[in-house]
Design an enzyme around this catalytic site. Structure first.
Site, PDB file in Angstrom:
ATOM      1  N   ALA A 155       0.828  -1.208   0.000  1.00  0.00           N
ATOM      2  CA  ALA A 155       0.000   0.000   0.000  1.00  0.00           C
ATOM      3  C   ALA A 155       0.861   1.256   0.000  1.00  0.00           C
ATOM      4  O   ALA A 155       0.604   2.209  -0.744  1.00  0.00           O
ATOM      5  CB  ALA A 155      -0.938  -0.008   1.201  1.00  0.00           C
ATOM      6  N   HIS A 377       0.578 -14.551 -14.144  1.00  0.00           N
ATOM      7  CA  HIS A 377       1.214 -13.752 -15.192  1.00  0.00           C
ATOM      8  C   HIS A 377       1.552 -14.572 -16.434  1.00  0.00           C
ATOM      9  O   HIS A 377       1.191 -14.193 -17.558  1.00  0.00           O
ATOM     10  CB  HIS A 377       2.479 -13.094 -14.648  1.00  0.00           C
ATOM     11  CG  HIS A 377       3.302 -12.423 -15.704  1.00  0.00           C
ATOM     12  ND1 HIS A 377       2.882 -11.286 -16.346  1.00  0.00           N
ATOM     13  CD2 HIS A 377       4.497 -12.744 -16.256  1.00  0.00           C
ATOM     14  CE1 HIS A 377       3.780 -10.923 -17.244  1.00  0.00           C
ATOM     15  NE2 HIS A 377       4.770 -11.792 -17.210  1.00  0.00           N
TER      16      HIS A 377
END
Length: 615
Positions: A155, A377
């Site tokens: 964050a 991914h």
């Protein structure tokens, strides 16, 4: 083209005597307005004037009800780019607040802003909340974003800076509300100080940087969740409702929380923090479970509380320009699309190697490279590369094609998988606390059983602690049948193979290798590279991948986020490998930190007739 009649519904109370004075100033001729049954007005008129009249009607409705529209800064983001996606979110999570529509003759539905409001929550506000909110003209924010786990490293380093970059560039509303939520005992000012230490302005966006930063921080608030998420989410909802006021506002919740806390957090959020005045979207960080079974349980828990189109499973690597450019390169260039099959493509290599380890070792000890990088991914990259053309660029249409590719991937054979683990010493200054079976390197050969890709190996190489940081896709084409110049190409015919290289790192580029005559007397051939180097062609600073993906969530574009069926299909590919590792205690092949990886990868490439590209 003539416009057919349009029906616009509104409450009977709005036709009271006190509102009649507005009709005379309403920008539609009274001759074109006729009352209909059920409290409706019927508009007549040509298509050329319809938009002006419609906008005037909307303004009149808002003024007559004493409401003000939430303001959004005119910026690069389009208000109407994601109307379809927003409607789906709104209807799926809050069917009772669905907005009325008007219909024009071409069948297009034009959404009117919902004029209903909901009462504020009776839950008490946190004591550290400041009553000052610097929204323009006292209006509530049209968007609220809450970061759950706001004091974590992700964050601080990525999410808040990405939000500020979007805010600074005009992609978020001026009066947005940003909320940090965690269990630490902090104040608004504590969070703002932490966030400010990680905010920067881009080189090409320095004007008014300080003012923008102050404005962003002034709209940032902190919620102490305490030990009970139910109570914490209630406090978060109360603060959001207080700041939103009676305005319609949408909410995004970014869940930057450990995997083991995800079910409790999402359940409490669904019950106590969702808004009924707009859409709610939930961003979930990878990994999405540990195997097929745990992922299925997590998915069932999420879908019991949310609609599928509310969930955005994020992988920051999918926000890179290379990934977004895959479909553009394929479907907008005639030179590539006809060649995109087994008839012309010999093999595809997907390579992701990282040279640094940093803090990754402790994380990898719990998940390993298969769960962290390959599952999301790598497989998503292959799906975008190999999918059939979607019927449109709508996110669901693209995801429909991606899941078909994942379901078509052949079961992995143990002989087609190479596992490795870096070998570090005390002088390497890295975290050496790795479980003996945790792979930090994964290589495999995948085959897609479809008419387009029959027999074409998709070779995967993913690892950390390698010699170079490199992310690229290499597409090697077949040899020219009956090549007249074969004898001029030397003994290594593979070096003369046409190749398309899509490179993200170290320098983003599109490279095409072709055969060419070397200037001069005689006939000598060379295989030079035609190179589109982005830094030379485009003089812009590339946004961080989190900015790209967060903007996609705001716009409701979900094509780079995994749907539940994609998630299950990916786990079906990899779970047998994970079970084999656990069942037989397969030890990965060791390789030196900063080296080229396991030797077994070279043998695997050679087995499938491919030369492993040098680092």
């Amino acid at each position: 083209m003539a416009c057919s009649t349009s029906l616009v519904s509104f409450p009977e109370s709005s036709l009271s005597y006190g509102h009649r004075s507005y009709v005379s100033s309403f920008p539609v001729s009274l001759n074109n307005i006729h009352s209909g049954s059920g409290g409706r007005f019927v508009l007549y008129g040509g298509a050329a004037n319809f938009c002006r009249r419609f906008c005037g009607l909307k303004l009149w409705l808002l003024e007559s009800l004493g409401r003000s529209q939430p303001m959004r800064k005119p910026g690069p983001a389009s208000e109407f780019a994601s109307v379809k996606n927003q409607d789906k979110d709104h209807l799926s999570s809050n069917p009772e607040t669905a907005s009325p529509h008007t219909h024009v003759s071409d069948g297009t539905a034009m959404k009117l802003e919902n004029v209903s409001t909901s009462a504020g929550s009776a839950t008490s506000l946190p004591q550290n909340y400041s009553s000052k909110f610097s929204g323009e003209g006292g209006r509530g924010p049209s968007l609220c974003i809450a970061v759950i786990g706001a004091t974590g490293e992700l964050a601080r380093r990525k999410i808040f800076p990405a939000l500020f970059a979007l805010y600074y560039s005009g992609f978020l509303p001026e009066n947005i509300g940003i909320f940090g939520y965690s269990r630490k005992n902090l104040t608004d000012e504590d969070l703002r100080s932490t966030v400010a230490s990680n905010l920067t302005c881009r080189i090409d966006h320095q004007a008014n940087c300080g003012d923008k930063m102050d404005a962003f921080l002034s709209r940032t608030y902190y919620i102490n969740a305490g030990s009970d998420n139910s109570e914490g989410m209630s406090k978060l909802n109360a603060l959001m409702e207080h700041i939103e006021g009676k305005s319609e506002a949408n909410r995004i919740f970014y869940l930057s929380v450990p995997q083991e806390a995800l079910i409790d957090v999402t359940s409490s959020l669904a019950d106590y923090a969702q808004t009924s005045k707009g859409w709610n979207r939930i961003i979930i960080e990878k990994p999405f479970g540990f195997d097929a079974l745990s992922s299925q349980r997590l998915t069932q828990s999420l879908l019991s509380k949310y609609a599928e189109n509310q969930l955005y499973r994020i992988d920051h690597r999918l926000g890179r320009n290379l990934i977004e450019n895959l479909t553009v390169l394929r479907f907008s260039n005639l030179v590539f699309e006809p060649l995109w099959s087994y008839k012309y493509i010999r093999n595809v290599q997907v390579i992701l190697s990282e040279d640094v380890v940093g803090q990754a070792a402790r994380y990898f000890d719990g998940y390993g490279i298969i769960r962290d990088i390959v599952h999301s991914h790598i497989l998503q990259t292959i799906a975008l590369l190999a999918m059939e053309p979607p019927i449109s660029l709508d996110g669901e249409d693209i995801r429909n094609e991606k899941v078909k590719v994942l379901r078509s991937i052949r079961k992995l054979e143990p002989s087609d998988v190479i596992l490795g683990q870096y070998k570090a010493s005390t002088k390497d200054k890295v975290d050496r606390y790795l479980n003996s079976l945790t792979p930090t390197y994964f290589a495999c050969a995948l085959y897609i059983d479809s008419a387009r890709w029959d027999g074409v190996p998709f070779l995967v190489k993913a690892g950390i602690g390698l010699i170079q940081h490199r992310v690229e896709i290499r597409i090697q084409f077949r040899h020219v049948p009956g090549n007249l110049y074969r004898e001029r190409m030397g003994h290594n015919i593979d070096r003369a193979t046409n190749e398309l290289i899509l490179r993200d790192t170290p320098e983003e580029a599109i490279v095409i290798r072709v055969n060419n005559k070397i200037p001069g007397l005689g006939l000598q051939l060379d295989s030079p590279e035609l190179n589109l180097l982005y830094k030379d062609k485009y003089n812009v600073e590339v946004p961080d991948s989190y900015e790209h993906l967060l903007l996609d969530v705001v716009d409701g574009d979900n094509h780079l986020f995994m749907r539940s069926d994609e998630l299950a299909a990916a786990w079906n590919i990899l779970t047998p490998v994970l079970q084999e590792i656990d069942k037989n205690s397969i030890a990965p092949e060791l390789y030196h930190l900063g080296g080229r990886g396991p030797v077994g990868a070279y043998y695997l490439w050679a087995k499938h007739g491919v030369r492993l590209a040098d680092d």
